[in-house]
Motif scaffolding. Structure first.
Motif, PDB file in Angstrom:
ATOM      1  N   GLU A  63      -5.726  -5.941  -3.704  1.00  0.00           N
ATOM      2  CA  GLU A  63      -6.047  -5.277  -2.440  1.00  0.00           C
ATOM      3  C   GLU A  63      -6.766  -6.233  -1.494  1.00  0.00           C
TER       4      GLU A  63
ATOM      5  N   GLN B 266       0.813  -1.213   0.000  1.00  0.00           N
ATOM      6  CA  GLN B 266       0.000   0.000   0.000  1.00  0.00           C
ATOM      7  C   GLN B 266       0.849   1.267   0.000  1.00  0.00           C
TER       8      GLN B 266
ATOM      9  N   SER C 118      -5.210  -7.652   2.099  1.00  0.00           N
ATOM     10  CA  SER C 118      -5.882  -7.075   3.263  1.00  0.00           C
ATOM     11  C   SER C 118      -5.620  -7.948   4.483  1.00  0.00           C
TER      12      SER C 118
END
Length: 1435
Positions: A561, A456, A565
């Protein structure tokens, strides 16, 4: 031609030549060997290129270290010092003169130009000269030519040298065979002359360079005399000495600065634990095991919050396995917290906590009792004590503490990364990191957070790295190409399409968790996905110039993503561990290799195994993983009902709207989720397998620990009438692998103090039988006399084969019939009596390792190995724990669990060490015995607080203090009595109660409590209890202590023999007072004190455990109940054939019979017509007597056609029967397609394999192993495949002659038209095994290179370049032609590399169609053949 006379020099003398040049096979460099070492470095096996002078320097340095400890006389005369100083300066000046006097090449060139008449010496000598004999060649001036080819030495003194004035026979001394010869008479003197350091003073220059006096004067004028700069050199020497802190007046000053690392190799220091790190461990006042285990986290300190978190973390991990009642969970957590406090703050080791803080491991609670109507005064409640933690739990807590330290360290590192990211911008905030990082309780969850950060915030991490100039504590990683693509998407216009999915990956994961927080709803855009992707707001040329590209990129980004996570990973990981299923699928290789008898067959078609099933059979899962490594199976982990799990995730991701647009977006969301789940499944499946593997390894290690603890928990064998713990006197006997009645029986007599006072051999111990008119063996009388003279307490018997069972029975028979009795003892009535002398079978697992060990050779150098074996058997009976402790790390050689070979050795050793630590501290160690006795000293490293380093330091300091310890307090030092500290205060607190000192009432300073398990911190309690037991008041106590010291009260209790009075004390009141007044829980400690006052260091181990029937069966035969049982088909060797029965013997030594009805299906044929003595046949075991080591067999054809199949009780859907059926049919079809009848030969090595299957089968076997198989050439042929080397197999065609029918074996077996054999066993021994021995002889020879032919030729080229005048040859294997080797040779630097083929045949090597019986003959024969070829070319 005269040079050819020295063509060959025996290769055997290569290793014996002193001072010759050596050649590094890996680097091709030339070095010099030292005398007697052959130039081999003992550590690495490489050639040592150090010179003689360097060796002298090492010896001198070592001598200086030893002499450096000698301090000179302080009153030495100053004039003597001054004289030494002047001599030292003079010696240094002479050394400089010698160095400067030597002329280099440029100097000689200048002199030569000035004096042309001076003739320069030849410079054509090789760069690398030899010491010793190599210089003789230089002095002789004999050039080396073709005649010196393959010469293993430069020159030999016993070979005649050419006479320049006359001719000699050119073939004289043509070949020197490969054996050593003595040196010539003048060789040593000549060698000494060569080695003597040449004088290099001014006078010697004339000799060295050939200069006359006139030239010498010219040289002095040109170059000076060398004295011009003495003043500067002296100043330089003084400055160097001042910088080094050396006193020039002190002759020993230079030696004082030498350290061990200056003399010994680093590897030697590590082996002896003498490195700086080891010294730091010795000097640091902290338990050694703590220092070693916490080394990676030695600078890590917990906060109070982290300390509380650790207690909860460990408790949560342990509670599921403890299965405690609900009301005990809180006390359990408090107990764990207290143990962590003891370990981390007080630095107490596990044995100390278990022994002296036992009250904190127990939870006492009141329990209401039913009122007794007959006893109205009975208490209404009673105290129930629940044991919360045992000693194994304490070790688990210690291990978990290390894991938590690693967890905290990584969490702090990630927090620092996040803080660095936040420092770049005030507005930086990431709720995912802030929420998940503090909640992460496993290394996997922390890794999830780390992966999320690097995905990220990759660009910010790069900025942090540039700003700080570091890689953020080693966790910074360079982003890969895929990460860079995702970073471009995140910063580009395409990311708008990712946002259009209507929900973030974190919000979706929050929905999937279904825990705290409201559900996050998905919002649909107003446009369809493809329309939005084609809009100008999304298109981002040139990378994303079409809507389809943008949509694919957006889905990939959203899927990444989701996959990264931390919350989503937590959801999937939890699902895998709760609903995981393990399946095992065989590979194509496994289909062929894993048959019904293969050890991996029990999971070949295993399916639908839940993780709880795996946990119940950890050994099976580890075998599955090993089979997967071998390419035989694939182990898959999946989620049970994966489709329903996926549908639940769809519901958490999709929007609830009903429209065409919503349906289109939901399709895209499902596709993105499918992409994410594919990646997550790979990650999680791998993680679950690793977690299962670790857990299974831990279970096997714990199983080994428990089994080892049982073997350690044995007191010495207890003679009848003696106290438990009394050391017996033992007579041990063994016949080893020999046959009883034919081979000798060794014996050893060992006293109770461990001394071997007598040993010998018996050859005939068979008792006579009057009924059969057989006489008694000649050694029976000697044996009886020995027993009656020595009066042993027990006779121990053991060995390596089933024959030992016969020895045991005969010894027991002698004891019974000769009425041999043990030592007298007093029974309960006070009468003297004795019982029959007991004969026991002793566990020999330690003795097998001891008999050939260096320790045995050192302790009993003149004993035969079998006698040493008997000594170890006797000592095992005397104290099993000491015998196991003496093995050290060799303990790993003993099998405690069949699956331990699948577990890393270090993990097994660590688990075994904890068992030894527990048992040694239970028994304690008499510290003075440990100082004087090596066997007892072996126990010291396992004492609480100590280790190998601190134990050695303890013994060293005790010896420096006089060699005797009188009180425990002395171990921490006593300056008043000049006693050095053997241990520091913390270590002393740990070890004090486990090191005891025998109480001697005649010693004024002796304290009785020093001979007990009572810790010095509790001595006051012990003295108070003794005073109360004696009913002394305060004045009496004070007077007694003032007169006789602090231990006087306990001494009085012992002297008055009033120990029993302590049983009258009410310890509950003591315990309540201590807890109320001092907040100390000492109830269990008080019980220990009471027991120790009555019997100090009472033997708490179990009685010596005699071996069970199954254990004896396994020890004598090597078979287990699983590997050998009734119904199995095994090979047997026929020993006797009668008409109605057959006697036979198995390979493991078990003897048995074949009854008449089990010989054959044909009653009209006798056994003699079917079988013969020494024949090996297949038989089925119909009865197995494990106690008598006997069996019954069946040779009936109908029995042999029903193979043994182990009955397995499987659950429904646990086994893929359909796949197994298909595989069987497939294998049968392949056999049918082969077009030949499948033969079955009654031989244990026969396998129905083709050549490929045979090679796969032999792949994991040893060199020389073989299989017999059907031949593709027809029914009158067999094939034998044997393993020549790794990946090299030879297939031998065997022609069968004189066959009675097509499927029977031929009476004559022929190989290659040259070799004839009568049966398969003869063929195996005299053909295959004979060739295997020759292969071993070749591959173990010094001239063999384990390289390819090309690499070997490169090695030869490198060697000849480094040694231009030498020739060399080597052997290497021919991988394309099994049974052949290459003989590669190079006759000088400029010659071509050539190779000849060497064929291995039974009993010989074949070279150029000539047979050579061994490698020496082969090498000499090669040299002869090559020499003759060279001579014929010259003619």
């Amino acid at each position: 031609m005269s040079a050819l006379r020295d063509l060959i020099v025996g290769e055997a003398e290569l290793d014996d030549e002193e001072g010759e040049e050596s050649f590094d096979e890996e680097t091709g460099e030339v070095g010099r060997n030292r005398k007697g070492t052959n130039g081999i470095n003992g550590t690495n096996g490489h050639f040592d290129d150090s010179s003689e002078e360097e060796e002298d320097d090492d010896e001198e340095a070592a001598r200086e270290v030893g002499e450096g400890f000698i301090v000179g006389d302080d009153d030495e005369d100053l004039e003597e010092r001054e004289r030494r100083k002047q001599e030292k300066k003079k010696r240094r000046r002479e050394e400089r003169e010698e160095e400067e006097a030597g002329l280099d090449e440029e100097d000689l060139d200048l002199i030569g130009e000035a004096n042309p008449e001076i003739e320069r010496r030849s410079t054509s000598e090789p760069k690398f000269k030899r010491l010793k004999r190599g210089h003789k060649d230089d002095r002789d001036g004999r050039p080396r030519g073709v005649g010196d080819i393959f010469e293993d030495e430069e020159e030999e003194d016993d070979i005649p040298r050419p006479d320049p004035r006359g001719l000699v026979d050119e073939f004289e001394g043509f070949i020197e065979e490969d054996f050593e010869e003595d040196q010539g008479p003048g060789e040593d003197a000549e060698d000494a002359d060569v080695l003597r350091k040449p004088s290099r003073n001014i006078i010697g220059i004339k000799d060295a360079s050939g200069l006359d006096e006139i030239a010498l004067e010219d040289m002095k004028e040109a170059f000076g005399t060398g004295y011009e700069y003495d003043w500067a050199l002296e100043l330089q020497e003084q400055e160097e000495e001042a910088q080094a802190g050396v006193d020039p007046d002190d002759p020993d000053a230079m030696m004082k600065g030498i350290e061990l690392k200056d003399v010994f190799e680093p590897s030697q220091l590590i082996d002896r634990m003498l490195t700086d790190e080891d010294n730091l461990i010795r000097s640091t006042d902290q338990p050694e095991r703590f220092q070693l285990a916490r080394k990676p986290y030695k600078d890590l300190d917990f906060t109070e919050e982290e300390g509380r978190e650790e207690a909860i973390w460990i408790s949560d991990l342990m509670l599921p396995k403890k299965a405690l009642d609900a009301e005990l969970r809180e006390p359990f957590q408090k107990s764990v917290s207290k143990v962590l406090e003891f370990m981390n703050i007080d630095e107490y080791e596990v044995p100390f906590i278990f022994q002296h803080r036992k009250d904190y491991l127990i939870h006492a609670r009141p329990i209401n009792v039913t009122p007794d109507p007959y006893n109205p005064n009975a208490p209404e409640q009673m105290i129930s004590a629940e044991k919360l933690l045992n000693q194994t739990d304490l070790w688990d807590i210690f291990d978990m503490d290390l894991k938590f330290r690693a967890l905290i360290e990584k969490r702090r590192a990630l927090q620092r990364i996040y803080d660095n990211l936040a420092s770049l911008s005030e507005n930086f905030h990431d709720s995912v990191i802030e929420e998940m990082l503090p909640k992460a309780v496993t290394m996997e969850e922390l890794q999830d957070v780390q992966d999320y950060i690097h995905f990220q915030h990759a660009s910010r991490l790069a900025d942090v790295a540039l700003l700080n100039g570091t890689g953020t504590n080693g966790t910074q990683r360079r982003p890969g190409a895929s990460k860079m693509i995702f970073e471009r998407i995140r910063t580009g216009k395409v990311y708008g399409l990712v946002r259009a999915f209507g929900i973030s990956a974190d919000a979706f994961a929050q929905n999937a968790l279904k825990k705290e927080g409201r559900r996050q709803f998905t919002e649909d855009p107003t446009q369809r996905p493809d329309d939005m992707a084609d809009s100008e707001d999304i298109l981002d040329p040139p990378d994303y110039s079409s809507g389809a590209q943008c949509l694919r990129a957006a889905k990939a980004m959203f899927a990444e993503e989701i996959a990264l996570s931390p919350k989503m990973r937590k959801v999937v990981r939890q699902t895998y561990f709760m609903n995981g299923i393990v399946d095992c699928f065989r590979t194509e290789k496994g289909l062929r290799k894993i048959d019904d008898q293969h050890p991996y067959y029990d999971f070949k078609y295993l399916r639908n195994q839940q993780l709880t099933d795996i946990a119940r059979k950890p050994d099976r899962f580890l075998r599955m993983l090993r089979a997967e490594e071998e390419g035989l199976v694939d182990v898959k982990v999946r989620i049970e009902n994966a489709e329903s799990f996926k549908k639940r995730l769809y519901a958490d991701l999709e929007s609830d709207n009903y429209s065409e647009i919503a349906d289109a977006w939901n399709r895209e969301r499902r596709e993105a989720l499918d992409m994410a789940l594919l990646k997550l499944e790979r990650i999680m499946a791998r993680g679950v397998k690793e977690a299962l593997k670790t857990e299974c390894e831990n279970e096997i290690a714990k199983s080994c620990r428990d089994e080892y603890a049982k073997r350690l928990d044995q007191a010495p064998y207890k003679p009848k009438g003696m106290m438990l713990g009394t050391i017996p006197r033992v007579l041990a006997l063994s016949n080893g692998t020999g046959t009883f009645g034919r081979d000798a029986v060794c014996w050893a007599w060992v006293e109770e103090d461990g001394r071997v006072l007598e040993n010998g051999k018996f050859t005939d111990l068979v008792m006579g039988d009057p009924e059969r008119h057989t006489e008694e063996g000649v050694d029976v009388k000697v044996f009886v006399e020995l027993v009656e003279r020595r009066k042993p307490d027990v006779i121990g018997v053991s060995g390596f084969s089933a024959e030992t069972r016969k020895l045991y029975k005969h010894i027991d028979d002698i004891v019974e019939r000769k009425e041999l009795r043990g030592a007298d003892y007093e029974d309960e009535d006070g009468n003297d009596r004795s019982d029959k002398l007991e004969v026991v079978v002793v566990n020999d697992e330690v003795a097998r390792l001891y008999q050939t060990s260096d320790r045995a050779n050192m302790e009993h150098p003149g004993f035969a190995p079998l006698t040493k074996y008997c000594v170890a058997l006797a000592k095992y009976l005397q104290n099993p724990m000491k015998e196991y402790a003496s093995l050290g790390r060799d303990i790993i050689s003993i099998t405690f669990d069949p699956a331990q070979r699948y577990v890393p050795q270090e993990k097994i050793i660590k688990a075994l060490e904890t068992a030894m630590v527990d048992m040694v501290n239970l028994c304690g160690v008499e510290v003075n015995d440990a100082v004087s006795d090596l066997y007892t000293a072996n126990l010291l490293p396992y004492i609480c607080g100590l280790g190998y380093r601190k134990a050695a330091q303890l013994i060293k300091v005790i010896n420096l203090n006089g060699g005797i310890v009188t009180t425990r307090a002395e171990l921490v030092g006593d300056p008043d009595q000049n006693k050095l500290a053997a241990v520091g205060p913390k270590v002393w607190n740990n070890c004090a109660s486990f090191l005891y000192i025998d109480f001697d009432s005649s010693e004024q300073d002796a304290d009785y409590l020093d001979n007990t398990r009572v810790h010095p911190e509790d001595y006051d309690l012990g003295r108070k209890m003794a005073a109360d037991a004696l009913e002394l008041d305060e004045e009496d106590i004070e007077a007694e202590q003032q007169e006789n010291g602090p231990g006087a009260i306990v001494r009085k209790l012992i002297k008055d023999e009033a120990q029993e009075k302590v049983n009258d004390l009410i310890l509950e009141e003591y315990a309540e007072q201590l807890e109320r007044n001092f907040n100390q829980r000492k109830r269990a400690t008080l019980e220990t004190i009471r027991a120790e006052l009555q019997q100090p260091y009472e033997e708490l181990r179990r009685n010596f455990a005699l071996l069970s029937t199954n254990e004896i069966f396994t020890m004598f035969t090597g078979e287990t109940p699983e590997s050998l049982c009734e119904g199995m088909i095994v090979p047997i060797s026929i020993r006797k054939v009668a008409d109605d029965y057959v006697e036979a013997k198995m390979d493991c030594g078990i003897e048995g019979t074949v009854p008449a009805l089990a010989i054959s299906n044909r009653p009209d044929v006798s056994a003699k017509q079917l079988f013969s003595v020494h024949q090996t046949v297949q038989a089925k075991i119909t009865y197995l007597n494990r106690k008598q080591l006997s069996a019954n067999f069946s040779l009936r054809e109908d029995e042999l056609q029903r193979p043994y199949r182990k009955e397995v009780d499987r659950m429904r859907d646990e086994w893929d029967d359909e796949q197994e059926r298909k595989d069987r049919e497939s294998m049968m079809e392949k056999n049918d397609v082969s077009g030949r009848t499948q033969r079955v030969i009654k031989h244990p090595l026969f396998k129905p394999f083709n050549s490929v299957q045979a090679e796969e089968y032999l792949g994991s076997q040893a060199r020389g192993d073989l299989v017999i198989r059907p031949s593709s050439k027809g029914l009158d042929h067999l094939a034998v495949t044997w393993k020549v080397s790794d990946n090299i197999y030879q297939h031998i065609d065997v022609l069968e002659l004189d066959k009675s029918n097509q499927l029977s074996s031929g009476i004559t077996l022929k190989i290659g038209g040259r070799y004839n054999y009568s049966d398969l066993d003869e063929l195996i021994v005299n053909h295959v095994k004979a060739m295997a021995k020759k292969v071993d002889e070749m591959m173990l020879h010094e001239k063999y290179q384990n390289l390819s032919r090309a690499d070997t030729e490169r090695w030869l080229t490198t060697y000849t370049e480094a040694n231009p005048k030498r020739s060399v040859y080597n052997f290497c294997i021919d991988p394309k032609h099994a049974g052949y080797f290459f003989l590669c040779f190079k006759a000088g630097q400029h010659a071509q590399v050539q190779h000849w083929s060497v064929k291995v045949v039974p009993q010989a090597f074949e070279l150029q169609k000539i047979m050579y019986p061994d490698m020496r003959s082969l090498c000499n024969g090669f040299k002869t053949v090559f020499t003759n070829m060279q001579n014929s070319k010259r003619r």
